[in-house]
Design a protein around this motif. Structure first.
Motif, PDB file in Angstrom:
ATOM      1  N   GLY A  61       0.822  -1.203   0.000  1.00  0.00           N
ATOM      2  CA  GLY A  61       0.000   0.000   0.000  1.00  0.00           C
ATOM      3  C   GLY A  61       0.855   1.251   0.000  1.00  0.00           C
ATOM      4  N   ILE A  62       0.233   2.377  -0.336  1.00  0.00           N
ATOM      5  CA  ILE A  62       0.862   3.693  -0.288  1.00  0.00           C
ATOM      6  C   ILE A  62      -0.075   4.594   0.501  1.00  0.00           C
ATOM      7  N   LEU A 103      -0.699   9.509  -8.029  1.00  0.00           N
ATOM      8  CA  LEU A 103      -0.219   8.246  -7.474  1.00  0.00           C
ATOM      9  C   LEU A 103      -0.974   7.058  -8.060  1.00  0.00           C
ATOM     10  N   ARG A 104      -2.260   7.217  -8.242  1.00  0.00           N
ATOM     11  CA  ARG A 104      -3.041   6.101  -8.808  1.00  0.00           C
ATOM     12  C   ARG A 104      -2.665   5.850 -10.265  1.00  0.00           C
ATOM     13  N   ASP A 105      -2.355   6.911 -10.989  1.00  0.00           N
ATOM     14  CA  ASP A 105      -1.884   6.727 -12.369  1.00  0.00           C
ATOM     15  C   ASP A 105      -0.545   5.992 -12.401  1.00  0.00           C
ATOM     16  N   LEU A 106       0.310   6.295 -11.438  1.00  0.00           N
ATOM     17  CA  LEU A 106       1.645   5.710 -11.421  1.00  0.00           C
ATOM     18  C   LEU A 106       1.680   4.292 -10.864  1.00  0.00           C
ATOM     19  N   PHE A 107       0.830   4.007  -9.867  1.00  0.00           N
ATOM     20  CA  PHE A 107       1.017   2.780  -9.090  1.00  0.00           C
ATOM     21  C   PHE A 107      -0.189   1.849  -8.998  1.00  0.00           C
ATOM     22  N   SER A 108      -1.263   2.130  -9.704  1.00  0.00           N
ATOM     23  CA  SER A 108      -2.470   1.324  -9.512  1.00  0.00           C
ATOM     24  C   SER A 108      -2.254  -0.159  -9.798  1.00  0.00           C
ATOM     25  N   ARG A 109      -1.294  -0.486 -10.666  1.00  0.00           N
ATOM     26  CA  ARG A 109      -1.023  -1.890 -10.986  1.00  0.00           C
ATOM     27  C   ARG A 109       0.007  -2.517 -10.054  1.00  0.00           C
ATOM     28  N   ASP A 110       0.633  -1.696  -9.224  1.00  0.00           N
ATOM     29  CA  ASP A 110       1.750  -2.172  -8.406  1.00  0.00           C
ATOM     30  C   ASP A 110       1.386  -2.411  -6.951  1.00  0.00           C
ATOM     31  N   VAL A 111       0.329  -1.755  -6.480  1.00  0.00           N
ATOM     32  CA  VAL A 111      -0.025  -1.855  -5.066  1.00  0.00           C
ATOM     33  C   VAL A 111      -1.506  -2.163  -4.915  1.00  0.00           C
ATOM     34  N   ASP A 112      -1.871  -2.566  -3.704  1.00  0.00           N
ATOM     35  CA  ASP A 112      -3.258  -2.952  -3.427  1.00  0.00           C
ATOM     36  C   ASP A 112      -4.123  -1.787  -2.974  1.00  0.00           C
ATOM     37  N   LEU A 113      -3.495  -0.736  -2.464  1.00  0.00           N
ATOM     38  CA  LEU A 113      -4.264   0.395  -1.965  1.00  0.00           C
ATOM     39  C   LEU A 113      -3.431   1.665  -2.011  1.00  0.00           C
ATOM     40  N   ILE A 114      -4.077   2.784  -2.353  1.00  0.00           N
ATOM     41  CA  ILE A 114      -3.460   4.105  -2.269  1.00  0.00           C
ATOM     42  C   ILE A 114      -4.399   5.005  -1.476  1.00  0.00           C
TER      43      ILE A 114
END
Length: 220
Positions: free
Chosen positions: A101-102, A114-125
């Motif tokens: 998560g972030i 952040l969601r554009d950058l990491f939505s595929r990498d983490v479970d929650l932002i």
């Protein structure tokens, strides 16, 4: 056992050098001068936002963010502002089966980035603007504990500040990792808190997969 890893944003995942440089430009002061004052304010244990007051008394960060956006100069960061170890560290932690998560003190606008950058990498932002609670308020870490599907003592919180990240996360019952980069960690690194509070002290996020693996092995 550590089953989830949650990351702070600024100076943990994102190098904020460019962004603070644009604030100096907005204020009309030399970048070197702004950065020097920024470091002095932090070293004195003051809130970093007081830096802006030194150059423009009465400065309202929220209002100025809106003015920048209206002028087409909104705060922004992207792939080139990520620290080089971020992507490979996330991939290794994900490969080890950890929930990721972030969560940091960020605006709604930053949350979208952040969601554009990491939505595929983490479970929650999650951001402070999303939750209506900012670090180091205990409520922020209660929100983290609420959204992560594991016990609070299984959530590793990773950040660059003892005051905003490590101390309140530990008080919430989380293991912690202090990453040495950015102005806060550099200034605080040799303090008693920085030496004694974190579960881990790292110079790179790439150290985390092995540290977590060893920690979990010792817990069995």
């Amino acid at each position: 056992m550590i089953r989830a890893v949650v990351f702070d944003v600024g100076e943990c995942l994102v190098d904020e050098t460019r962004e603070y440089g644009t604030w100096a430009d907005w204020l009309g002061v030399p970048r070197h001068t702004f950065h020097a004052m920024f470091g002095a304010v932090i070293a004195q244990g003051r809130d970093y936002r007081e830096t802006f007051q030194e150059f423009q008394p009465g400065f309202d960060l929220y209002e100025e963010r809106e003015k920048r956006a209206a002028a087409g100069q909104a705060e922004a960061f992207g792939e080139t502002d990520l620290y080089a170890d971020v992507r490979p560290a996330l991939a290794q932690l994900r490969g080890a089966g950890l929930w990721l998560g972030i969560a940091g003190n960020q605006t709604v606008r930053a949350g979208r980035i952040l969601r554009d950058l990491f939505s595929r990498d983490v479970d929650l932002i999650g951001t402070s603007d999303d939750w209506g609670a900012s670090k180091p308020d205990p409520e922020f870490f209660k929100r983290v504990a609420h959204v992560v599907p594991f016990a609070v003592d299984s959530i590793l919180y990773v950040g660059d500040r003892c005051d905003n990240d490590i101390r309140p996360a530990r008080e919430a019952g989380m293991p912690t990792a202090l990453v040495r980069r950015g102005p806060w960690a550099t200034i605080q690194w040799n303090s008693t808190e920085a030496r004694e509070l974190p579960t881990f002290r790292v110079d790179s996020l790439l150290e985390l997969p092995d540290l977590v693996s060893k920690f979990n092995g010792s817990e069995r």
